[in-house]
Scaffold this active site. Structure first.
Site, PDB file in Angstrom:
ATOM      1  N   LYS A 110     -21.588  45.838   6.041  1.00 34.91           N
ATOM      2  CA  LYS A 110     -22.108  46.031   4.685  1.00 34.91           C
ATOM      3  C   LYS A 110     -23.447  45.321   4.480  1.00 34.91           C
ATOM      4  O   LYS A 110     -24.247  45.726   3.646  1.00 34.91           O
ATOM      5  CB  LYS A 110     -21.079  45.588   3.661  1.00 34.91           C
ATOM      6  CG  LYS A 110     -19.769  46.366   3.804  1.00 34.91           C
ATOM      7  CD  LYS A 110     -19.196  46.820   2.524  1.00 34.91           C
ATOM      8  CE  LYS A 110     -18.065  47.832   2.678  1.00 34.91           C
ATOM      9  NZ  LYS A 110     -17.161  47.680   3.801  1.00 34.91           N
TER      10      LYS A 110
HETATM   11  C1  LIG Z   1     -16.295  48.704   4.275  1.00 35.07           C
HETATM   12  C2  LIG Z   1     -15.776  48.621   5.652  1.00 35.07           C
HETATM   13  C3  LIG Z   1     -15.329  49.774   6.349  1.00 35.07           C
HETATM   14  C4  LIG Z   1     -15.274  51.146   5.709  1.00 35.07           C
HETATM   15  O1  LIG Z   1     -16.542  51.700   5.467  1.00 35.07           O
HETATM   16  P1  LIG Z   1     -16.723  52.928   4.430  1.00 35.07           P
HETATM   17  O2  LIG Z   1     -18.191  53.063   4.262  1.00 35.07           O
HETATM   18  O3  LIG Z   1     -16.029  52.504   3.170  1.00 35.07           O
HETATM   19  O4  LIG Z   1     -16.083  54.132   5.030  1.00 35.07           O
HETATM   20  C5  LIG Z   1     -14.914  49.622   7.656  1.00 35.07           C
HETATM   21  N1  LIG Z   1     -14.888  48.403   8.260  1.00 35.07           N
HETATM   22  C6  LIG Z   1     -15.303  47.288   7.619  1.00 35.07           C
HETATM   23  C7  LIG Z   1     -15.226  45.986   8.325  1.00 35.07           C
HETATM   24  C8  LIG Z   1     -15.760  47.350   6.300  1.00 35.07           C
HETATM   25  O5  LIG Z   1     -16.167  46.239   5.668  1.00 35.07           O
END
Ligand SMILES: *Cc1c(COP(=O)(O)O)cnc(C)c1O
Length: 469
Positions: A110
């Site tokens: 993120k």
């Molecule tokens: C947010 C997240 C995901 C999922 O990603 P999306 O964009 O919601 O599909 C997968 N793995 C981790 C570690 C995350 O923080």
């Protein structure tokens, strides 16, 4: 470049307008009016660029309302927060390569988008002379990525709700060790859904929302989606550096369909992508959709708490942007699908199922707790690498779709240190923390505890929110 709504009922917007707006006026999501295209010659000319330079090129195709030199300044500031290679690639054998997206300050992917969002939000607010009070709810990853990206900004403050006593000590430390005066950690006496309901209640009160300049930085944010497109291009360029391969496949551990949507954008822009493989955990609403054409979201009561917690999502907020393409960019068909869901609890695209693979290249699979542990173990035994549980879900599903002659890239969405308990369960080792992480774990914590009560939250925000002057 203009942005239109997936429901066809909003005036076109510029990039900066769309990123401040969140949802389109008609309740839809914003998408490019025309997907920008990148030809083979342009792609080749990007090979020698650094990550921030590549980000400037790719984001420049979307953010045509931002002068190139401003964009370049923002991408270098955003990715300066990443030590060493911003996005390193490493092979784990069997034709699979990991794309490291977790080198940022909170050790999860993120950061890749949030760090850019922090820059471009402040920029857009400066241009309009306004301020933004970000109100969000988190069970861990999103909140800390947002706080680390927005800390110290002049025109933005953050009010982040989290469930009291329900985050890991690592997650608490990552958020609560921040002492910036524009970051407000609020631990609610309740569960994650209570936090989210408080956000919905306050943000749904349009008078309060307007007066307090409330906004969100959630996964539907256009700046996040577009910033994520960059690393698909980066990974393709690095994986094909020695010539030879042209098309390759990506596997994406998925929840809200944000990350993989960015890969879908990259493919539509002309990046040579063979398959986009969507991996879910036990909360496999999306796997069900891509196998059957029927989308049936589940309630929070039906959502399991798993050992890949950031994928414990049963309503994929970004799916609408894919549905829009599936529906031939016809907003009326998108609205009809949501009406069908409101009546039946599901919508049905079974007639379009062949197109999922033929036209869009998307396939999917599910990984369970046992799969996750076995995958962490096998990768560790074969390579000595420790991978996080979400990435393990990706590797498990990727192995089902490896084709000879087509490199498979798996997006590494977090570092294993964030999920030390599951790692210990899988391979029986305690991970070392770096000095920096240990300092963070021991730092004083800054958090306000609050009852699960909207009125108390209103009073708190009124007193602490940033004001325009
Ligand atoms: C947010 C997240 C995901 C999922 O990603 P999306 O964009 O919601 O599909 C997968 N793995 C981790 C570690 C995350 O923080």
């Amino acid at each position: 470049m203009q942005y239109i709504s997936t429901r066809g009922g909003s005036e076109p917007m510029s990039y900066c307008e769309a990123l401040l707006e969140g949802l389109a006026r008609d309740g839809g999501l914003t998408v490019p009016a025309v997907m920008p295209q990148v030809d083979g010659e342009t792609l080749e000319s990007w090979r020698s660029l650094t990550y921030p330079q590549l980000a400037t090129e790719v984001l420049g195709l979307f953010a045509t309302d931002i002068p190139r030199e401003d964009l370049a300044r923002m991408t270098s500031a955003a990715y300066a927060a990443f030590p060493g290679d911003v996005v390193p690639l490493r092979s784990i054998g069997d034709g699979i390569t990991l794309v490291g997206l977790s080198e940022g300050p909170t050790l999860a992917f993120k950061d890749m988008a949030m760090q850019f969002l922090g820059q471009v939000l402040e920029y857009a607010l400066e241009r309009t002379g306004s301020v933004l009070n970000v109100l969000g709810a988190t069970s861990g990853d999103t909140g800390s990525a947002a706080e680390h990206a927005l800390r110290g900004k002049d025109r933005i403050s953050v009010f982040m709700l989290s469930p009291l006593g329900r985050m890991s000590s690592f997650q608490r430390a990552q958020m609560f060790s921040l002492d910036d005066k524009n970051v407000h950690n609020i631990a609610i006496d309740g569960v994650f859904d209570d936090c989210q309901n408080l956000v919905k209640e306050l943000a749904g009160d349009l008078d309060f929302k307007g007066a307090q300049r409330l906004g969100a930085v959630n996964s539907i944010n256009l700046a996040r989606i577009t910033a994520q497109v960059v690393y698909y291009f980066w990974a393709w360029l690095r994986a094909t550096d020695d010539g030879g391969w042209t098309e390759l496949s990506f596997t994406v551990p998925s929840g809200n369909f944000g990350n993989i949507l960015s890969g879908f954008f990259a493919k539509q822009m002309g990046l040579p992508v063979h398959r986009l493989v969507l991996a879910t955990n036990e909360n496999n609403v999306l796997d069900e959709f891509f196998r059957t054409g029927i989308y049936r979201p589940r309630s929070s009561a039906e959502t399991l708490a798993t050992s890949s917690p950031s994928m414990d999502i049963s309503k994929a907020s970004n799916l609408e942007r894919f549905i829009f393409e599936l529906a031939g960019r016809d907003g009326a068909r998108v609205v009809a699908a949501w009406n069908e869901l409101a009546t039946n609890g599901s919508f049905d695209f079974t007639a379009d199922l062949p197109r999922f693979i033929e036209e869009f290249g998307i396939v999917s699979g599910t990984s369970t707790h046992a799969d996750r542990l076995a995958t962490i173990r096998s990768v560790y035994e074969e390579t000595g690498e420790v991978i996080d549980p979400h990435t393990a879900d990706g590797v498990k599903v990727a192995r089902e779709y490896v084709e000879s002659g087509v490199p498979m890239l798996v997006l590494e969405t977090a570092k294993p240190q964030k999920f030390a308990e599951t790692i210990s369960e899988a391979i029986g080792i305690e991970l070392e923390y770096s000095d920096e992480l240990r300092t963070m774990m021991d730092a004083p914590q800054h958090v306000v505890e609050m009852a699960n009560d909207a009125e108390s939250l209103r009073v708190f925000i009124e007193a602490a929110a940033l004001r325009e002057n």
